[in-house]
Design a protein around this motif. Structure first.
Motif, PDB file in Angstrom:
ATOM      1  N   LEU A   1       0.301  -1.131   0.309  1.00  0.00           N
ATOM      2  CA  LEU A   1      -0.060  -0.248  -0.247  1.00  0.00           C
ATOM      3  C   LEU A   1       1.081   1.258  -0.056  1.00  0.00           C
ATOM      4  CD1 LEU A   1      -2.618  -1.157   2.492  1.00  0.00           C
ATOM      5  CD2 LEU A   1      -2.718  -1.686   0.088  1.00  0.00           C
ATOM      6  N   CYS A   2      -0.212   2.580  -0.555  1.00  0.00           N
ATOM      7  CA  CYS A   2       0.477   4.164  -0.364  1.00  0.00           C
ATOM      8  C   CYS A   2       1.143   4.040   1.042  1.00  0.00           C
ATOM      9  CB  CYS A   2      -0.469   4.797  -0.828  1.00  0.00           C
ATOM     10  SG  CYS A   2       0.746   6.262  -1.083  1.00  0.00           S
ATOM     11  N   ASN A   3       0.968   3.762   2.035  1.00  0.00           N
ATOM     12  CA  ASN A   3       1.604   4.541   3.212  1.00  0.00           C
ATOM     13  C   ASN A   3       2.989   3.097   3.862  1.00  0.00           C
ATOM     14  OD1 ASN A   3      -0.353   1.878   3.507  1.00  0.00           O
ATOM     15  ND2 ASN A   3      -1.819   2.447   5.123  1.00  0.00           N
ATOM     16  N   GLY A   4       3.025   1.911   2.951  1.00  0.00           N
ATOM     17  CA  GLY A   4       4.369   0.981   3.040  1.00  0.00           C
ATOM     18  C   GLY A   4       3.220   0.041   3.986  1.00  0.00           C
ATOM     19  N   VAL A   5       2.394  -0.410   3.834  1.00  0.00           N
ATOM     20  CA  VAL A   5       2.245  -1.436   4.516  1.00  0.00           C
ATOM     21  C   VAL A   5       1.823  -2.412   3.611  1.00  0.00           C
ATOM     22  CG1 VAL A   5      -0.622  -2.591   5.947  1.00  0.00           C
ATOM     23  CG2 VAL A   5       0.926  -0.067   6.517  1.00  0.00           C
ATOM     24  N   VAL A   6       2.926  -3.270   3.772  1.00  0.00           N
ATOM     25  CA  VAL A   6       2.079  -4.954   3.031  1.00  0.00           C
ATOM     26  C   VAL A   6       1.156  -5.727   3.587  1.00  0.00           C
ATOM     27  CG1 VAL A   6       3.564  -7.293   2.664  1.00  0.00           C
ATOM     28  CG2 VAL A   6       4.833  -5.191   2.441  1.00  0.00           C
ATOM     29  N   VAL A   7       0.090  -5.993   3.215  1.00  0.00           N
ATOM     30  CA  VAL A   7      -1.327  -7.245   3.459  1.00  0.00           C
ATOM     31  C   VAL A   7      -1.419  -8.061   2.627  1.00  0.00           C
ATOM     32  CG1 VAL A   7      -2.098  -4.622   3.786  1.00  0.00           C
ATOM     33  CG2 VAL A   7      -2.267  -5.268   1.328  1.00  0.00           C
ATOM     34  N   PHE A   8      -1.572  -9.191   3.019  1.00  0.00           N
ATOM     35  CA  PHE A   8      -1.082 -10.794   2.834  1.00  0.00           C
ATOM     36  C   PHE A   8      -3.150 -10.903   2.496  1.00  0.00           C
ATOM     37  CE2 PHE A   8       2.544  -9.883   4.884  1.00  0.00           C
ATOM     38  CZ  PHE A   8       3.809 -10.375   4.431  1.00  0.00           C
ATOM     39  N   GLU A   9      -3.000 -11.411   2.007  1.00  0.00           N
ATOM     40  CA  GLU A   9      -4.479 -12.057   1.472  1.00  0.00           C
ATOM     41  C   GLU A   9      -5.040 -12.606   2.650  1.00  0.00           C
ATOM     42  OE1 GLU A   9      -3.118 -16.266  -0.529  1.00  0.00           O
ATOM     43  OE2 GLU A   9      -4.037 -14.774  -1.795  1.00  0.00           O
ATOM     44  N   ASP A  10      -4.379 -13.671   3.785  1.00  0.00           N
ATOM     45  CA  ASP A  10      -5.227 -14.102   4.453  1.00  0.00           C
ATOM     46  C   ASP A  10      -5.494 -12.584   5.850  1.00  0.00           C
ATOM     47  OD1 ASP A  10      -2.967 -13.448   6.115  1.00  0.00           O
ATOM     48  OD2 ASP A  10      -2.136 -14.808   6.503  1.00  0.00           O
ATOM     49  N   THR A  11      -5.343 -12.125   5.074  1.00  0.00           N
ATOM     50  CA  THR A  11      -5.846 -10.076   6.149  1.00  0.00           C
ATOM     51  C   THR A  11      -4.565 -10.123   7.467  1.00  0.00           C
ATOM     52  OG1 THR A  11      -7.079 -10.796   7.699  1.00  0.00           O
ATOM     53  CG2 THR A  11      -8.106 -10.637   5.761  1.00  0.00           C
ATOM     54  N   GLY A  12      -3.486 -10.702   7.357  1.00  0.00           N
ATOM     55  CA  GLY A  12      -2.080 -10.831   7.793  1.00  0.00           C
ATOM     56  C   GLY A  12      -1.935  -8.945   7.654  1.00  0.00           C
ATOM     57  N   GLU A  13      -0.623  -8.308   8.634  1.00  0.00           N
ATOM     58  CA  GLU A  13      -0.135  -7.415   7.245  1.00  0.00           C
ATOM     59  C   GLU A  13       1.137  -7.053   8.346  1.00  0.00           C
ATOM     60  OE1 GLU A  13      -2.599  -4.097   9.062  1.00  0.00           O
ATOM     61  OE2 GLU A  13      -4.632  -3.709   7.563  1.00  0.00           O
ATOM     62  N   LEU A  14       2.463  -6.402   7.078  1.00  0.00           N
ATOM     63  CA  LEU A  14       3.721  -6.172   7.399  1.00  0.00           C
ATOM     64  C   LEU A  14       3.679  -4.426   7.947  1.00  0.00           C
ATOM     65  CD1 LEU A  14       5.774  -7.096   8.203  1.00  0.00           C
ATOM     66  CD2 LEU A  14       7.120  -7.394   5.793  1.00  0.00           C
TER      67      LEU A  14
END
Length: 67
Positions: A33-46
């Motif tokens: 995402l634009c804000n630097g968040v990596v989202v995963f298909e299982d709805t987890g985030e980095l």
């Protein structure tokens, strides 16, 4: 950081998932995402600081409830 108008939500805000996608890799199961968040298909985030957000799926509230 965000060049969009209106600006995307920050990575530490509760609405961080509403930021625009800048890179999508569905074959690998993640998007940046634009804000630097990596989202995963299982709805987890980095998050950009390395913090991990566990998958947050909708609850099964109301399933099997008798009306």
């Amino acid at each position: 950081m965000c060049p969009h108008q209106p600006h995307c939500p920050t990575s530490d805000g509760p609405d961080r998932d509403a930021a625009r996608t800048v890179a999508s890799h569905p074959e690998q199961g993640w998007s940046l995402l634009c804000n630097g968040v990596v989202v995963f298909e299982d709805t987890g985030e980095l998050l950009p600081d390395g913090a991990v957000v566990a998958p947050h799926r909708p609850t099964d509230a109301g399933v099997g409830a008798v009306a």
